[in-house]
Design a protein around this motif. Structure first.
Motif, short mmCIF file in Angstrom:
data_model
loop_
_atom_site.label_atom_id
_atom_site.label_comp_id
_atom_site.label_asym_id
_atom_site.label_seq_id
_atom_site.Cartn_x
_atom_site.Cartn_y
_atom_site.Cartn_z
N THR A 84 0.85 -1.19 0.00
CA THR A 84 0.00 0.00 0.00
C THR A 84 0.89 1.25 0.00
OG1 THR A 84 -1.69 -1.18 1.26
CG2 THR A 84 -1.83 1.23 1.20
N LYS A 85 0.57 2.17 -0.86
CA LYS A 85 1.37 3.39 -0.99
C LYS A 85 0.62 4.59 -0.42
CE LYS A 85 3.25 1.59 -5.36
NZ LYS A 85 2.45 0.33 -5.26
N ALA A 86 1.38 5.49 0.16
CA ALA A 86 0.79 6.76 0.61
C ALA A 86 0.87 7.75 -0.54
CB ALA A 86 1.56 7.28 1.82
N VAL A 87 -0.26 8.03 -1.16
CA VAL A 87 -0.30 8.98 -2.27
C VAL A 87 -0.53 10.37 -1.69
CG1 VAL A 87 -1.43 9.65 -4.41
CG2 VAL A 87 -1.20 7.22 -3.81
N LYS A 88 0.39 11.26 -1.93
CA LYS A 88 0.37 12.56 -1.25
C LYS A 88 0.61 13.70 -2.24
CE LYS A 88 0.47 14.85 2.79
NZ LYS A 88 -0.63 14.84 3.76
N HIS A 89 -0.21 14.73 -2.15
CA HIS A 89 0.05 15.99 -2.85
C HIS A 89 0.87 16.85 -1.90
CE1 HIS A 89 -3.10 14.67 -5.61
NE2 HIS A 89 -2.74 15.65 -6.42
N PHE A 90 2.17 16.86 -2.07
CA PHE A 90 3.02 17.66 -1.17
C PHE A 90 2.61 19.13 -1.27
CE2 PHE A 90 6.83 14.55 -1.74
CZ PHE A 90 6.17 13.61 -0.96
N ARG A 91 2.60 19.79 -0.13
CA ARG A 91 2.18 21.19 -0.07
C ARG A 91 3.19 22.07 -0.83
NH1 ARG A 91 1.75 22.92 5.85
NH2 ARG A 91 3.95 23.44 5.54
N SER A 92 2.68 23.03 -1.55
CA SER A 92 3.56 23.89 -2.35
C SER A 92 4.48 24.74 -1.48
CB SER A 92 2.72 24.82 -3.24
OG SER A 92 1.92 24.07 -4.14
N TRP A 93 5.67 24.98 -1.96
CA TRP A 93 6.67 25.86 -1.34
C TRP A 93 6.89 25.56 0.15
CZ3 TRP A 93 2.85 28.60 -4.43
CH2 TRP A 93 3.29 28.84 -5.73
N SER A 94 7.04 24.29 0.44
CA SER A 94 7.20 23.88 1.84
C SER A 94 8.66 23.85 2.27
CB SER A 94 6.57 22.50 2.05
OG SER A 94 5.18 22.56 1.82
N GLY A 95 8.87 24.06 3.56
CA GLY A 95 10.21 24.08 4.13
C GLY A 95 10.57 22.78 4.83
N MET A 96 11.65 22.83 5.59
CA MET A 96 12.20 21.64 6.24
C MET A 96 11.22 21.03 7.24
SD MET A 96 15.21 21.03 4.97
CE MET A 96 16.09 20.06 6.21
N ASP A 97 10.56 21.85 8.02
CA ASP A 97 9.68 21.33 9.07
C ASP A 97 8.56 20.48 8.49
OD1 ASP A 97 11.22 22.60 10.93
OD2 ASP A 97 9.86 24.30 11.23
N TYR A 98 7.99 20.93 7.40
CA TYR A 98 6.89 20.19 6.76
C TYR A 98 7.36 18.79 6.36
CZ TYR A 98 3.60 18.75 3.10
OH TYR A 98 2.73 18.04 2.31
N TYR A 99 8.51 18.69 5.74
CA TYR A 99 8.98 17.39 5.26
C TYR A 99 9.53 16.51 6.39
CZ TYR A 99 8.20 18.75 0.44
OH TYR A 99 7.60 19.12 -0.74
N LYS A 100 10.20 17.13 7.36
CA LYS A 100 10.77 16.34 8.46
C LYS A 100 9.70 15.83 9.42
CE LYS A 100 15.59 17.71 8.90
NZ LYS A 100 16.63 18.24 9.83
N GLU A 101 8.62 16.57 9.52
CA GLU A 101 7.58 16.19 10.49
C GLU A 101 6.39 15.51 9.79
OE1 GLU A 101 6.69 19.77 12.62
OE2 GLU A 101 8.78 20.03 13.27
#
Length: 526
Positions: free
Chosen positions: A195-212
């Motif tokens: 099973t895959k997590a299909v995600k629309h990554f948020r635009s113009w995101s910084g380190m905190d968004y991706y690390k958390e």
């Protein structure tokens, strides 16, 4: 005696006739005969033959006053444009000793144990996909993922079926980034059914968004799929090593495939055989005009055709557009006629070689007439190469765009008529390579000047040239720091107003080297 004198006169007359005949044969007309602009040479030999006839004309570039064009010559009482020295026309701005500095810092480590796999579906045209791929390399590093070679967009306007290895050098991409990110060609078979997590990554995101937020998905999934790749990473306020990684990915690792590189080099060589050339990104194609709603200078039938395309394209949200309002705000690409006026005003002579970096121009000859008349040496990949040479690329928009990209980056001068993805990508690449000359037209102010010319309130020649040259003195690609958000903007509008990282990689990836006169050494400074 009378017979001798008569014979002598006849002899002198014959010698005179013969000398005139020989003079005509040895010294032909000094005006070279140019080929039909739509049947330009397709081999280097043919190009060199043309060059032989153009040598003297090329030497006169700095002396030419007003390039000929389709309208009547400037009347004697009108003031003509002063000749612009050839050196000034082609000379790049000073790079102020800025050069690439993309090596990682001393505490940068090799990629550690992978938390899972990152699948990426890129979206858009070639240059939108390029930027997205480079962002996803950085994201994979941030979230400790193994990156699967990205899938290219096959559903965009161009319906291109190319896969990654058709457009880019896949082996080099993987090997050159081995110290940064683990990259595999395909998802392992034992992972294909998970099973895959299909995600629309948020635009113009910084380190905190991706690390958390994104990294937390590893607790439940071993595969994360990014549904889109464009503008998923912030332009600014990221760690220096992440910014340098984006530059290494974009300007070093993401090479085009060997067959595209070879064809691109051939086109560059054929263009350079004419001398220094302008790469003109003429964004006057059907899709661009339909998307932007720009119909200035088009017929009613053409405007209706474009509106229908816009109405029928579901993911283009804005349907009703005021074309003249768009144009007055500088949101429309310059028309071919407006480009002709711009080049003339800047001082480029009529024998300037120009490479048209674009797809099929909307309306063809009907809208290219003025530009062709003023600048007959208009070339493109289709004119420089034979059908056989281009055959493998012809049905693939991204591969054809890659050829335009290569020729544009290598040009003496690059001029985009619209600030789209390719214009931004080429400008950034040219900045990275030493701030090569890139003239960015001020469309908003230019159309005001052109409208005055059309209404008879401003004359072409010196009056227009003086204003155009002054307008573009500081729009030629000289070093400057990337522009931040527009003051007063908030939320997503704030991020949208920022200058793209890939338009201008300074200061993150370019350092200024300052020589020390006392020690003879040099050091890099920000």
């Amino acid at each position: 005696m009378r017979k001798m004198i008569t014979c002598a006169i006849c002899a002198f007359a014959m010698v005179a006739v013969l000398s005139v005949h020989v003079h005509v044969q040895v010294f032909p007309s000094r005006v070279p005969v140019l080929p039909d602009p739509y049947k330009l040479p397709t081999t280097t030999t043919q190009v060199r033959r043309l060059l032989k006839g153009m040598t003297e004309q090329q030497q006169s570039w700095s002396r030419e006053v007003v390039p000929p064009h389709s309208k009547a010559p400037i009347a004697p009482h009108q003031e003509s444009v002063n000749a612009v020295p050839a050196l000034k026309l082609w000379k790049p701005p000073s790079n102020r000793d800025y050069s690439p500095c993309v090596d990682p810092s001393s505490n940068y480590t090799a990629p550690g144990e992978s938390s899972g796999y990152l699948l990426v579906h890129t979206n858009g045209g070639l240059n939108q996909m390029r930027a997205g791929i480079c962002d996803m390399v950085a994201v994979a590093r941030i979230i400790h993922a193994t990156l699967v070679v990205p899938e290219l967009d096959k559903n965009s306007f161009w319906q291109d079926t190319s896969i990654f290895s058709d457009v880019f050098d896949e082996d080099y991409f993987i090997s050159s980034l081995a110290s940064d990110v683990k990259i595999v060609r395909k998802l392992p078979k034992d992972m294909s059914g998970v099973t895959k997590a299909v995600k629309h990554f948020r635009s113009w995101s910084g380190m905190d968004y991706y690390k958390e937020e994104i990294s937390s998905l590893w607790e439940d999934y071993k595969v994360i799929r990014a549904a889109k790749s464009d503008s998923r990473l912030a332009n600014n306020n990221l760690p220096p090593d992440i910014q340098k990684l984006r530059c290494r990915a974009c300007y070093e690792a993401l090479r085009f495939s060997p067959q595209i590189e070879a064809m691109g080099k051939l086109l560059v060589d054929r263009m350079r055989a004419y001398g220094p050339y302008i790469a003109l990104h003429l964004r006057y194609e059907k899709d661009m005009l339909a998307f932007s709603g720009c119909t200035h200078g088009l017929s009613v039938a053409e405007a209706d055709e474009l509106k229908k395309i816009r109405d029928d394209t579901s993911y283009w949200k804005i349907k009703d557009i005021d074309s003249e309002e768009q144009r007055s705000k500088g949101y429309c690409p310059l028309t071919p006629t407006e480009v002709a006026m711009l080049l003339t005003a800047l001082g480029y002579p009529s024998n300037t070689p120009i490479y048209i970096a674009a797809g099929e121009i909307y309306g063809g000859d009907a809208h290219m007439g003025e530009l062709l008349t003023r600048y007959p040496l208009l070339m493109s990949k289709e004119k420089l190469a034979s059908v056989e040479e281009l055959e493998r690329f012809l049905k693939h928009a991204s591969q054809m765009a890659a050829l335009d990209y290569i020729v544009s980056v290598a040009s003496a001068v690059f001029i985009p008529t619209y600030s789209g993805n390719m214009a931004r990508a080429v400008e950034g690449h040219r900045r990275y390579l030493g701030h090569q000359k890139t003239v960015t037209p001020d469309r908003k102010l230019l159309v005001r000047l052109f409208d005055k010319v059309e209404r008879g309130k401003l004359r072409e020649g010196r009056p227009l040239a003086t204003r155009v040259i002054e307008l573009h003195k500081k729009r030629q690609g000289s070093p400057r720091k990337r522009k931040g958000p527009i003051s007063g903007t908030k939320g997503m509008d704030r991020f949208r107003s920022e200058e793209s990282f890939y338009v201008n990689p300074l200061p993150d990836c370019l350092c200024q080297r300052q020589s020390s006169l006392s020690t003879g050494t040099s050091s890099a400074i920000r």
